[in-house]
Design an enzyme around this catalytic site. Structure first.
Site: not given
Length: 751
Positions: A160, A426
């Site tokens: 960069e 249940s």
């Protein structure tokens, strides 16, 4: 004597005048100071030999003069180019200065410029300090330049901004190189911005492609270089720049793509991170691993060109396997992190600075739970048509030790543990039995397990088999629907709801006959929490994920101190319930869950096996497990005693390794049948005989009529929702048992 006429003699400048001899007065061409034009044109050779010599003499300087003129013309043109170039440069500088002044004047005074605060990070850690996740705008904490892997800044500068440490914020050479490269390639292949300019843009400006923004970027870059050192600028850049896939900063990106800290990043991984800066979204390894790898190779070559790495290091890095990242954050701990972020505002308000959240999660248990759920689905998914599972584990203080909200967080971030409401089947029955015991029944109370009809509803046992006269302990262990429905009719649906609320069920419940079989939907988290009082001796603690919240400097913003924990079950009732539910693990429907610790629990299966549950506990942990499908599609005969019990067993065995064995709280001893006397006869509570069959039929008709009036229809499985019910204050159960009033059965029995 005759006068002689005089004749004027005119001077001549040419040859002899006609009629005049050569001795007359004349002026030759040689006597002229300035040669005549005629001679210049004709140049008559009066002395051939002498004139040739003079011509040669004159020709030599003329040649020299011609060469000099040519030389002067060449250097003169170059000089003119330099001159006009210099003039043009001066005017260009004046124009650039004018542009800088114009756009600079529109910016606030530099005395008001300041680096904006980095968005706060929320670091979420486990009970032993291990990182679970980072949350916030950045998704990662700030890491010092000296702390991160040295390969990261090197890779970023190589690709960069190679001259980062030598320019003054703006790099004319880099800009010229990028301009030439773009002209040569015919496209915008390179950018001329320095890292300082990129930081200035990220900190202060919008990403507009305008001259004004570019000028302001340069001015801000120059200001940054004056105010901060190169290392500070590079550190700020690396901790704020976007790396794709929602990751801002190197720490977040390292966690996102490699599952490790930026401190431990390798050379190949650093090259991949640096390569992402050109196009973070497009080059993300979560989206295009091949493109990310190709870009990383360019970064490595640039590092070698800059002599940052050796040829040997380059070869080793290029041979490293390509990184492949999931499309989203992966790992079940992110379900916990999402839940933490939902709860934080209510505890500390708006997050304004970096904070650390200490959770109650045990990362080892979390990993065990996730592995168990994933393995069982991978092995049985296609065979049994099951695609999702959830697990919640809570200790006796209410601290959540593990929570898995689904098969794979990367594919679905919906939390099935705390948000999905499903029919518990249940697993809801213990609240029915608890209500019955509180009204005077015991585990030895007997009911007739046989087909019954309540209005238009006929509850039947799972396998269609009936056992006749059975104790309540046997009925609960075998999960007999007929007996549960009878008990719900006896105590009244409102009494069952009151018990469920007291235990911790917060979802909406329908006060109807089918409530006993778990038709009202609940979340796995609240259902598991409602079993905790069975495990800790009858107390309902506050269920929590967050133990403490501190600032980065250690200031405590919130701490869970436990507070008041009310008793919700009397000790003797706790002993009875634990004795009955231990039977489900020892001889009942949950035998696959049993291990070498005293344990108890209840299985549950909703209609057509859409939901399968097991919620069980020891004196140490309470854990609930659910399996099913998001769209409510039925599984292939999957029951609570199958996959859920297996997952529970695997998790609890590992969780209790090395922990001293402890008995369940409370005690109860069954009375032998030959010593019971009349106690084996059904009782309605407080010595009231159980209703006869005729009374039960009348009650059924009354309940059916009440259901019709209220619009009740036996509930199919409803859609999954994410709403959260309102908490209900716990009831005071410290006094003697009091029969609940107001049920239809109370009216029929005249109580």
């Amino acid at each position: 004597m005759a006068k002689r006429q005089s004749r004027r003699i005119e001077p001549t400048f040419g040859g002899p005048v006609e009629g005049e001899d050569e001795s007359g007065l004349s002026v030759s061409e040689d006597d002229r100071v300035i040669p005549s034009s005629r001679r210049r044109r004709e140049s008559p050779p009066r002395r051939p030999v002498e004139r040739r010599g003079r011509a040669e003499e004159r020709a030599e300087p003329k040649a020299r003069r011609t060469k000099t003129r040519k030389r002067r013309g060449l250097f003169g043109g170059f000089g003119r180019m330099i001159y006009w170039g210099f003039v043009l440069a001066i005017w260009a500088g004046i124009a650039a200065a004018g542009v800088l002044v114009y756009y600079g004047a529109q910016m606030p005074s530099s005395t008001t410029w300041a680096i904006p605060d980095r968005p706060p990070n929320v670091k979420i850690v486990s009970v032993d300090g291990k990182l679970l996740a980072n949350r916030g705008m950045t998704g990662g904490e700030a890491v010092g330049l000296h702390e991160m892997s040295p390969y990261i800044p090197q890779a970023v500068m190589a690709i960069e901004d190679r001259r980062f440490y030598s320019h003054f914020g703006f790099d004319p050479l880099g800009l010229a190189r990028a301009l030439v490269g773009n002209i040569t390639s015919g496209r915008m292949a390179q950018g001329g911005s320095t890292l300082t300019q990129q930081l200035a843009k990220n900190l202060f400006l919008k990403p507009d492609r305008t001259l004004e923004r570019k000028v302001q970027e340069v001015l801000l870059a120059l200001w940054l270089e004056q105010k901060h050192t190169k290392d500070q600028i590079l550190e700020m850049y690396l901790n704020r720049v976007y790396f794709g896939s929602g990751a801002y900063g190197v720490e977040a990106a390292s966690r996102r793509y490699f599952g490790k800290s930026a401190r431990d990043v390798t050379l190949a991984e650093a090259a991949l991170l640096a390569g992402l800066l050109k196009a973070p979204s497009r080059l993300s390894p979560a989206r295009d691993p091949k493109a990310a790898e190709a870009r990383a190779q360019l970064v490595l070559a640039a590092m070698r060109d800059e002599k940052m790495i050796t040829d040997k290091e380059l070869t080793a890095a290029m041979s490293a396997p390509a990184t492949r990242a999931a499309a989203y954050w992966t790992g079940s701990e992110h379900y916990v992190a999402d839940r933490v972020m939902e709860e934080l505002p209510g505890l500390i308000g708006e997050v304004r600075s970096d904070i650390v959240v200490d959770t109650t999660i045990d990362l080892t248990l979390q990993s065990l739970a996730e592995k168990s759920i994933r393995r069982l689905i991978e092995e049985n998914g296609k065979k049994l048509d099951v695609s999702q599972g959830a697990l919640v584990s809570i200790d006796n203080s209410g601290a959540v030790r593990a929570m898995v909200g689904g098969y794979d967080y990367a594919n679905s971030q919906f939390d099935r543990a705390s948000e999905a409401r499903r029919q518990p089947g249940s697993t809801f029955k213990p609240f029915v039995y608890l209500a019955a015991l509180e009204q005077g029944r015991t585990p030895d109370s007997v009911r007739n397990d046989a087909p019954i009809k309540i209005g238009n509803w006929t509850p039947s046992n799972y396998n269609g088999k009936y056992y006749g006269r059975v104790t309540l302990a046997t009925a609960l262990a075998k999960s007999l629907n007929s007996v549960a429905a009878q008990l719900a009719m006896e105590v009244g649906p409102e009494a069952v709801i009151e018990v469920a609320r007291r235990m911790g069920i917060e979802s909406q419940m329908q006060a109807n006959a089918s409530l006993a079989l778990g038709t009202s939907e609940v979340t796995p988290l609240e259902l598991t929490a409602a079993y905790v009082p069975f495990a800790n001796g009858g107390y309902r603690p506050e269920v929590h994920f967050i133990q403490r919240v501190t600032t980065a400097s250690g200031e405590v913003l919130y701490e869970n101190t436990g507070g008041n924990t009310p008793r919700v079950i009397r000790p003797e009732i706790v002993g009875m319930m634990n004795a009955m539910m231990a039977g489900a693990v020892e001889v009942g429907t949950a035998r696959k869950a049993a291990f070498n610790w005293p344990s108890a629990g209840k299985t549950g299966t909703s209609q057509n096996s859409r939901d399968a549950w097991f919620v069980g506990y020891t004196a140490n942990l309470t854990t609930g497990v659910w399996f099913g499908n998001d769209d409510g599609k039925p599984m292939k005969k999957v029951t609570g005693g199958a996959l859920p019990a297996q997952a529970w067993h695997e998790f609890m065995v590992a969780a209790h390794e090395g922990v001293p064995v402890a008995a369940l709280p409370g005690s109860w001893t069954s009375t032998p049948q030959d010593e019971r006397g009349d106690t084996d006869m059904p009782v309605a509570g407080n010595g009231v005989p159980a209703p006869t069959d005729q009374v039960l039929e009348d009650a059924a008709r009354a309940i059916d009529a009440a259901d019709r009036d209220s619009g009740f229809v036996p509930m199919p499985r409803g859609p999954t929702t994410s709403s959260i019910g309102r908490p209900v204050p716990p009831a005071d159960v410290g006094g003697p048992a009091v029969r609940r009033q107001g049920s239809i059965l109370d009216v029929i029995l005249g109580n």
